[in-house]
Design an enzyme around this catalytic site. Structure first.
Site, mmCIF file in Angstrom:
data_model
loop_
_atom_site.group_PDB
_atom_site.id
_atom_site.type_symbol
_atom_site.label_atom_id
_atom_site.label_comp_id
_atom_site.label_asym_id
_atom_site.label_seq_id
_atom_site.Cartn_x
_atom_site.Cartn_y
_atom_site.Cartn_z
ATOM 1 N N ARG A 44 0.819 -1.212 0.000
ATOM 2 C CA ARG A 44 0.000 0.000 0.000
ATOM 3 C C ARG A 44 0.855 1.265 0.000
ATOM 4 O O ARG A 44 1.847 1.360 0.712
ATOM 5 C CB ARG A 44 -0.880 -0.010 1.246
ATOM 6 C CG ARG A 44 -1.943 1.017 1.252
ATOM 7 C CD ARG A 44 -2.991 0.678 2.270
ATOM 8 N NE ARG A 44 -4.016 1.696 2.207
ATOM 9 C CZ ARG A 44 -4.699 2.104 3.248
ATOM 10 N NH1 ARG A 44 -4.500 1.566 4.424
ATOM 11 N NH2 ARG A 44 -5.614 3.027 3.111
ATOM 12 N N GLY A 49 6.500 0.848 5.780
ATOM 13 C CA GLY A 49 7.337 -0.124 5.077
ATOM 14 C C GLY A 49 7.347 0.096 3.576
ATOM 15 O O GLY A 49 8.394 0.006 2.928
ATOM 16 N N CYS A 50 6.184 0.385 3.027
ATOM 17 C CA CYS A 50 6.089 0.586 1.574
ATOM 18 C C CYS A 50 6.800 1.866 1.145
ATOM 19 O O CYS A 50 7.406 1.915 0.075
ATOM 20 C CB CYS A 50 4.626 0.610 1.140
ATOM 21 S SG CYS A 50 3.788 -0.969 1.428
ATOM 22 N N THR A 51 6.751 2.894 1.985
ATOM 23 C CA THR A 51 7.464 4.134 1.684
ATOM 24 C C THR A 51 8.968 3.880 1.694
ATOM 25 O O THR A 51 9.681 4.289 0.771
ATOM 26 C CB THR A 51 7.078 5.237 2.686
ATOM 27 O OG1 THR A 51 5.663 5.481 2.579
ATOM 28 C CG2 THR A 51 7.841 6.522 2.408
#
Length: 163
Positions: A44, A49-51
């Site tokens: 997402r 974490g995704c950033t």
């Protein structure tokens, strides 16, 4: 939505990818034949974490480009979400939207996850290295987000024939 789990392995033909990207273009894996492609699936936009993962791949974009490697991030988010995410963090990797999970299911990265004693369905953060002939060269589940992009870069370097 039906959960389809396919077990892909090294040497299998990579499932097709034809998805709209945040820059308005279509990403077609077939058009990338002849070069290595890194496909990183992430859950997402705008989550910690995704950033981190997207920023790390962006920080290494010149190193991937120097090897003539295409890098594409895929999540279930919309292209509009991807545009905002890219602008907020200055991301350089193209981001493809798969809200219907067609490609996510084809790569077998949607499934049961557990966190804090809770079981739910979600995207299993995984990177794939697709060889120039269109087969899967590496499947790299993400054990630790920080440093994963550098690990993928090292794996690609190891796969490129020495001349």
């Amino acid at each position: 939505m039906e959960n389809i789990t396919l077990m892909l392995a090294h040497g299998d033909p990579a499932p097709p990818i034809l998805l709209r990207c945040d820059d308005g273009t279509l990403f077609d894996l077939e058009s990338e034949r002849g070069r290595f492609v890194v496909v990183f699936f992430y859950p997402r936009d705008n989550t910690p974490g995704c950033t981190t993962e997207n920023c790390d791949f962006s920080d290494l974009s010149d190193a991937f480009a120097a090897l003539d490697v295409t890098v594409i991030g895929i999540s279930p988010d919309s292209t509009a979400s991807h545009v905002k995410f890219r602008e907020k963090y200055g991301l350089t990797s193209r981001l493809a939207a798969d809200p219907d999970h067609d490609v996510i299911n084809a790569y077998g990265v949607w499934g049961e996850k557990k966190m804090s004693g809770r079981t739910y369905m979600g995207l299993k953060r995984t990177s794939f290295i697709i060889a120039p002939d269109g087969t899967i060269a590496e499947i790299l589940p993400v054990a630790r987000v920080k440093g994963h992009a550098a690990f993928v870069l090292d794996r690609v370097k190891a796969l490129i024939p020495k001349t």
